[in-house]
Design an enzyme around this catalytic site. Structure first.
Site, PDB file in Angstrom:
ATOM      1  N   SER A 260       0.708  -1.230  -0.039  1.00 36.90           N
ATOM      2  CA  SER A 260      -0.041  -0.046  -0.073  1.00 36.90           C
ATOM      3  C   SER A 260       0.901   1.263  -0.054  1.00 36.90           C
ATOM      4  O   SER A 260       1.553   1.469  -1.108  1.00 36.90           O
ATOM      5  CB  SER A 260      -1.109  -0.039   1.185  1.00 36.90           C
ATOM      6  OG  SER A 260      -1.923   0.881   1.079  1.00 36.90           O
TER       7      SER A 260
ATOM      8  N   ASP B 115     -10.031  -4.486  -4.762  1.00 43.04           N
ATOM      9  CA  ASP B 115      -9.454  -3.700  -3.756  1.00 43.04           C
ATOM     10  C   ASP B 115     -10.287  -2.663  -3.318  1.00 43.04           C
ATOM     11  O   ASP B 115     -10.486  -1.728  -4.295  1.00 43.04           O
ATOM     12  CB  ASP B 115      -8.100  -3.341  -4.088  1.00 43.04           C
ATOM     13  CG  ASP B 115      -7.204  -2.856  -3.041  1.00 43.04           C
ATOM     14  OD1 ASP B 115      -7.805  -1.845  -2.069  1.00 43.04           O
ATOM     15  OD2 ASP B 115      -6.060  -2.750  -3.039  1.00 43.04           O
TER      16      ASP B 115
ATOM     17  N   HIS C  67      -7.577  -5.460  -0.453  1.00 45.83           N
ATOM     18  CA  HIS C  67      -6.346  -4.487   0.048  1.00 45.83           C
ATOM     19  C   HIS C  67      -5.521  -5.276   0.975  1.00 45.83           C
ATOM     20  O   HIS C  67      -6.063  -5.459   2.021  1.00 45.83           O
ATOM     21  CB  HIS C  67      -6.809  -3.195   0.531  1.00 45.83           C
ATOM     22  CG  HIS C  67      -5.741  -2.177   0.434  1.00 45.83           C
ATOM     23  ND1 HIS C  67      -5.319  -1.463  -0.500  1.00 45.83           N
ATOM     24  CD2 HIS C  67      -5.152  -1.526   1.557  1.00 45.83           C
ATOM     25  CE1 HIS C  67      -4.276  -0.846  -0.136  1.00 45.83           C
ATOM     26  NE2 HIS C  67      -4.127  -0.959   1.175  1.00 45.83           N
TER      27      HIS C  67
END
Length: 327
Positions: free
Chosen positions: A143, A270, A299
């Site tokens: 991320s 996601d 995610h």
């Protein structure tokens, strides 16, 4: 044209949508068999970084992999520990570094960390090389950490040490402006509220540390990332506005500069990622960026029900980093 047209990821039957694939690994996964040795290093600007090492032995290993965590994460998160364990199993030393303010102790300066701060990653890479002189270094990130990693590799490829050979990143918001609005959608508000809660608490800690430099007026009225970043993140790190910060920090604009084999895995379901975070055109025109877009994964998820407890992201990273021919 490094577009990975087929992904082998298949979620277990009980993780049947992107929200479950995101939430269950975050809240209920445990990775107990990882032991860290913490090192505090002083930065050149009078601050500090806490680095968590997981070395195979007391001998100097050949290869190190540096793991960068996500927004408001740390080296203790299950996804980081899972990756560290997989890297150790593959025969690598691992270094999971904590961003400023993320190690359990507030950093000293007004500034903290942000999603385009590649200088601290460069500092960690060079510190590790000077400390133990690894022959090869790999980078992984999740991320926000994936965004920092991609930007680091692409913005000034000539400054990346030659020992850095490959990278693998997952669930990366390559377009920060679009992502900041996407996560504010109604179905994603639970994630946004959780992030804002910890960000507000850190600003309160920062104000207690530096009362003359932080104004908390209307802190609790900031309801999304653009508002928070415009009020705090941008000015604290030298940007005029959230708009300028997003433009500067988004890794998507730097992908063409990457010069080492780099895997980017973003799941199509996601909940954090809008369509602009699937840079198919950039990957199609790059010799080095391998884009994989499985239909599932959530995610920072990619959970699997394998007996060894490893997740797809961990197996895929090790596979890519060690392959004779990347892909």
């Amino acid at each position: 044209m490094p577009l990975v047209t087929e992904s082998r990821y298949q979620p277990p039957f009980y993780l049947f949508n992107g929200h479950l694939q995101t939430i269950v690994p975050s809240l209920w996964r445990e990775v107990p068999d990882v032991r860290y040795q913490r090192e505090r290093v002083e930065t050149n600007d009078g601050d500090f970084l806490d680095l968590d090492w997981s070395r195979l032995t007391d001998q100097i290993a050949d290869t190190l992999c540096i793991v960068s965590h996500g927004l408001e994460g740390d080296a203790g998160r299950p996804y980081v520990r899972g990756m560290v364990r997989a890297l150790n199993r593959a025969g690598f030393d691992a270094l999971a570094w904590n961003y400023r303010s993320c190690s359990g102790e507030m950093n000293r300066l007004l500034r903290s960390y942000h999603l385009g701060d590649t200088n601290d990653l460069d500092f960690v890479v060079r510190h590790a090389l000077s400390k133990l002189r690894y022959r090869r270094v790999f980078l992984t990130g999740f991320s926000a950490g994936g965004n920092v990693t991609l930007k680091y590799l692409g913005e000034q490829p000539e400054r990346v040490p030659r020992e850095v050979e490959r990278a693998a990143v997952f669930s990366v918001p390559t377009d920060l402006k679009a992502s900041s609005y996407h996560i504010a959608r109604f179905e994603n508000r639970v994630y946004l509220k959780r992030f804002l809660k910890t960000l507000r608490e850190k600003m309160r800690q920062k104000a207690a540390l530096l009362p003359d430099q932080v104004d908390l007026t209307d802190l609790d009225l900031l309801q999304d990332f653009p508002q928070f970043d415009d009020r705090f993140t941008a000015p604290m790190h030298g940007f005029k506005s959230a708009e300028e910060y997003y433009e500067h920090a988004s890794s998507g604009r730097y992908l063409s500069g990457i010069r080492i084999p780099t895997l980017l895995v973003n799941a199509q379901n996601d909940p954090f990622l809008p369509p602009t975070c699937f840079p198919r055109d950039a990957a199609a025109h790059s010799e080095f960026v391998f884009l994989e877009t499985p239909s599932d994964g959530g995610h920072v998820g990619f959970g699997e029900g394998t007996p060894d407890g490893e997740y797809y992201s961990e197996r895929r990273a090790v596979e890519f980093l060690t392959a004779e021919v990347p892909g």
